[in-house]
Design a protein around this motif. Structure first.
Motif, PDB file in Angstrom:
ATOM      1  N   LYS A 162     143.412  87.361   7.051  1.00  0.00           N
ATOM      2  CA  LYS A 162     143.132  86.291   8.010  1.00  0.00           C
ATOM      3  C   LYS A 162     142.692  86.853   9.358  1.00  0.00           C
ATOM      4  N   ARG A 163     143.345  87.923   9.792  1.00  0.00           N
ATOM      5  CA  ARG A 163     142.990  88.531  11.083  1.00  0.00           C
ATOM      6  C   ARG A 163     141.586  89.111  11.040  1.00  0.00           C
ATOM      7  N   VAL A 164     141.248  89.728   9.914  1.00  0.00           N
ATOM      8  CA  VAL A 164     139.900  90.304   9.777  1.00  0.00           C
ATOM      9  C   VAL A 164     138.848  89.208   9.852  1.00  0.00           C
ATOM     10  N   LYS A 165     139.095  88.102   9.195  1.00  0.00           N
ATOM     11  CA  LYS A 165     138.114  87.008   9.167  1.00  0.00           C
ATOM     12  C   LYS A 165     137.897  86.395  10.548  1.00  0.00           C
ATOM     13  N   LYS A 166     138.861  86.552  11.434  1.00  0.00           N
ATOM     14  CA  LYS A 166     138.736  85.989  12.778  1.00  0.00           C
ATOM     15  C   LYS A 166     137.910  86.865  13.723  1.00  0.00           C
ATOM     16  N   VAL A 167     137.673  88.112  13.325  1.00  0.00           N
ATOM     17  CA  VAL A 167     136.947  89.033  14.199  1.00  0.00           C
ATOM     18  C   VAL A 167     135.472  88.647  14.278  1.00  0.00           C
ATOM     19  N   LYS A 168     134.978  88.520  15.480  1.00  0.00           N
ATOM     20  CA  LYS A 168     133.559  88.215  15.700  1.00  0.00           C
ATOM     21  C   LYS A 168     132.866  89.470  16.239  1.00  0.00           C
ATOM     22  N   ASN A 176     138.179  93.583  22.261  1.00  0.00           N
ATOM     23  CA  ASN A 176     139.034  92.810  21.367  1.00  0.00           C
ATOM     24  C   ASN A 176     140.230  93.654  20.919  1.00  0.00           C
ATOM     25  N   ALA A 177     141.383  93.396  21.507  1.00  0.00           N
ATOM     26  CA  ALA A 177     142.582  94.190  21.223  1.00  0.00           C
ATOM     27  C   ALA A 177     143.012  94.041  19.764  1.00  0.00           C
ATOM     28  N   ASP A 178     142.840  92.846  19.192  1.00  0.00           N
ATOM     29  CA  ASP A 178     143.236  92.621  17.807  1.00  0.00           C
ATOM     30  C   ASP A 178     142.383  93.467  16.862  1.00  0.00           C
ATOM     31  N   TYR A 179     141.105  93.570  17.179  1.00  0.00           N
ATOM     32  CA  TYR A 179     140.220  94.403  16.366  1.00  0.00           C
ATOM     33  C   TYR A 179     140.641  95.867  16.459  1.00  0.00           C
ATOM     34  N   ARG A 180     140.963  96.330  17.651  1.00  0.00           N
ATOM     35  CA  ARG A 180     141.390  97.722  17.813  1.00  0.00           C
ATOM     36  C   ARG A 180     142.665  97.999  17.009  1.00  0.00           C
ATOM     37  N   MET A 181     143.557  97.026  16.963  1.00  0.00           N
ATOM     38  CA  MET A 181     144.765  97.192  16.168  1.00  0.00           C
ATOM     39  C   MET A 181     144.427  97.247  14.677  1.00  0.00           C
ATOM     40  N   LEU A 182     143.471  96.446  14.259  1.00  0.00           N
ATOM     41  CA  LEU A 182     143.072  96.434  12.851  1.00  0.00           C
ATOM     42  C   LEU A 182     142.485  97.772  12.418  1.00  0.00           C
ATOM     43  N   LEU A 183     141.836  98.472  13.340  1.00  0.00           N
ATOM     44  CA  LEU A 183     141.236  99.747  12.982  1.00  0.00           C
ATOM     45  C   LEU A 183     142.283 100.743  12.491  1.00  0.00           C
ATOM     46  N   LEU A 227     139.925 104.217  28.149  1.00  0.00           N
ATOM     47  CA  LEU A 227     138.994 103.970  29.247  1.00  0.00           C
ATOM     48  C   LEU A 227     137.551 104.214  28.817  1.00  0.00           C
ATOM     49  N   THR A 228     137.343 105.277  28.038  1.00  0.00           N
ATOM     50  CA  THR A 228     135.999 105.628  27.610  1.00  0.00           C
ATOM     51  C   THR A 228     135.403 104.546  26.724  1.00  0.00           C
ATOM     52  N   TYR A 229     136.188 104.081  25.737  1.00  0.00           N
ATOM     53  CA  TYR A 229     135.681 103.048  24.834  1.00  0.00           C
ATOM     54  C   TYR A 229     135.378 101.766  25.600  1.00  0.00           C
ATOM     55  N   LYS A 230     136.181 101.468  26.579  1.00  0.00           N
ATOM     56  CA  LYS A 230     135.948 100.270  27.388  1.00  0.00           C
ATOM     57  C   LYS A 230     134.615 100.355  28.122  1.00  0.00           C
ATOM     58  N   GLN A 231     134.247 101.569  28.575  1.00  0.00           N
ATOM     59  CA  GLN A 231     133.027 101.722  29.359  1.00  0.00           C
ATOM     60  C   GLN A 231     131.768 101.805  28.502  1.00  0.00           C
TER      61      GLN A 231
END
Length: 315
Positions: A162-168, A176-183, A227-231
């Motif tokens: 369900k969490r994967v399906k919500k990722v846009k 997207n913090a949820d996506y980073r957690m899914l990784l 920080l790097t990924y954010k930039q």
């Protein structure tokens, strides 16, 4: 065996690197790590990859990573900035070691930086070698999400599905913090750093055991990577490496794990098909995920030595 640690200032920012080898007359190779912002020397040191018999390797920590993390001096990070810094490090190494050309090895995010640098400045490099080759990160992310959904479904982890399906997959995905957690699940399911698993805990153990780093440099790694990924995350999502580097003036060798779902095998194959080079070679490692040079070391060393032989370095 020798190990040298040094720092080089580029445009007011200090870059750290570790240079290792067994014979200072061996050819020189610059290793461009992945992440972005996640240095791989601790992993390489822990695994004791046997290529130091054949080459001297410079493990350069990119801006925002480990030895090169300093928010006060590193400024805004961008892909072009990394390419310019990679070029500056290359010139420094050539001068320091009195080499006409060096080898360039890019892993994951580092494959993008290595490809862009080699394409724009071919006069410095004997050959380009990559692993975890990036192509279109947006399309690769789609493959990652399909893998996550499929693997979670097989395991009956319906909440993850369900969490994967919500990722846009949009311009805010890097935030997207949820996506980073899914990784983190990619590692758990065998599509991450190693097919047999390489957790965040494993990574932290390698980092904390890395004696070449000071405690501060070890502690820099996690905030630096964030920080790097954010930039650069959004910019990374929009790049098509194959379109940016259609022609190389040196041999290109790509090594990719069959089970790599951090950087899609399909995207690596597309990249290989689209580029032109005097010689190009693509090897799939059937029992590896994201680090075939670690997971199947014997095969990697055999191929690597063949690259050197093709270049006339060894007999």
């Amino acid at each position: 065996m020798f190990t040298q640690k040094e720092y080089v200032e580029i445009d007011g920012h200090e870059h750290g690197m570790i240079i290792e080898g067994t014979d200072k007359e061996n050819p020189l190779l610059l290793f461009v790590h992945g992440g972005p912002g996640f240095p791989e020397y601790p992993l390489m040191a822990a695994e004791k990859l046997a290529w130091l018999e054949d080459v001297t390797v410079c493990y350069w920590d990119q801006p925002g990573a480990g030895m090169s993390y300093n928010p006060k001096t590193q400024g805004e990070l961008s892909i072009d900035r990394y390419v310019n810094d990679c070029l500056a490090i290359t010139k420094h190494l050539k001068q320091q070691w009195k080499r006409e050309k060096i080898y360039l090895f890019g892993h994951s995010w580092g494959s993008m930086i290595a490809c862009l640098t080699a394409h724009a400045h071919p006069e410095h490099f004997r050959a380009l070698i990559t692993s975890g080759q990036m192509g279109r990160h947006r399309e690769s992310t789609k493959d990652t999400l399909k893998f996550l959904e499929r693997s979670a479904a097989v395991r009956g982890e319906h909440g993850v599905v369900k969490r994967v399906k919500k990722v846009k997959i949009d311009d805010t995905l890097h935030e997207n913090a949820d996506y980073r957690m899914l990784l983190g699940k990619v590692n758990k399911y065998g599509g991450g750093m190693k097919k047999n698993g390489y957790s965040n805990t494993n990574s932290l153990v390698d980092i904390m055991k890395c004696r070449a780093y000071t405690l501060r440099e070890r502690m820099n790694i996690l905030p630096g990577a964030a920080l790097t990924y954010k930039q650069v995350g959004k910019e990374m999502m929009d790049v098509d490496v194959a379109e940016r580097t259609k022609r190389f003036e040196m041999p290109v060798y790509i090594m990719h794990g069959r089970y790599d779902y951090q950087t899609s095998l399909l995207e690596a194959e597309r990249f290989f098909e689209k580029i032109d080079a005097p010689h190009k070679d693509f090897n799939v490692f059937e029992n590896s995920a994201h680090t075939p040079f670690i997971e199947e070391q014997d095969k990697f060393i055999q191929l690597f030595q063949q690259i050197l032989q093709n270049d006339g370095v060894t007999s």
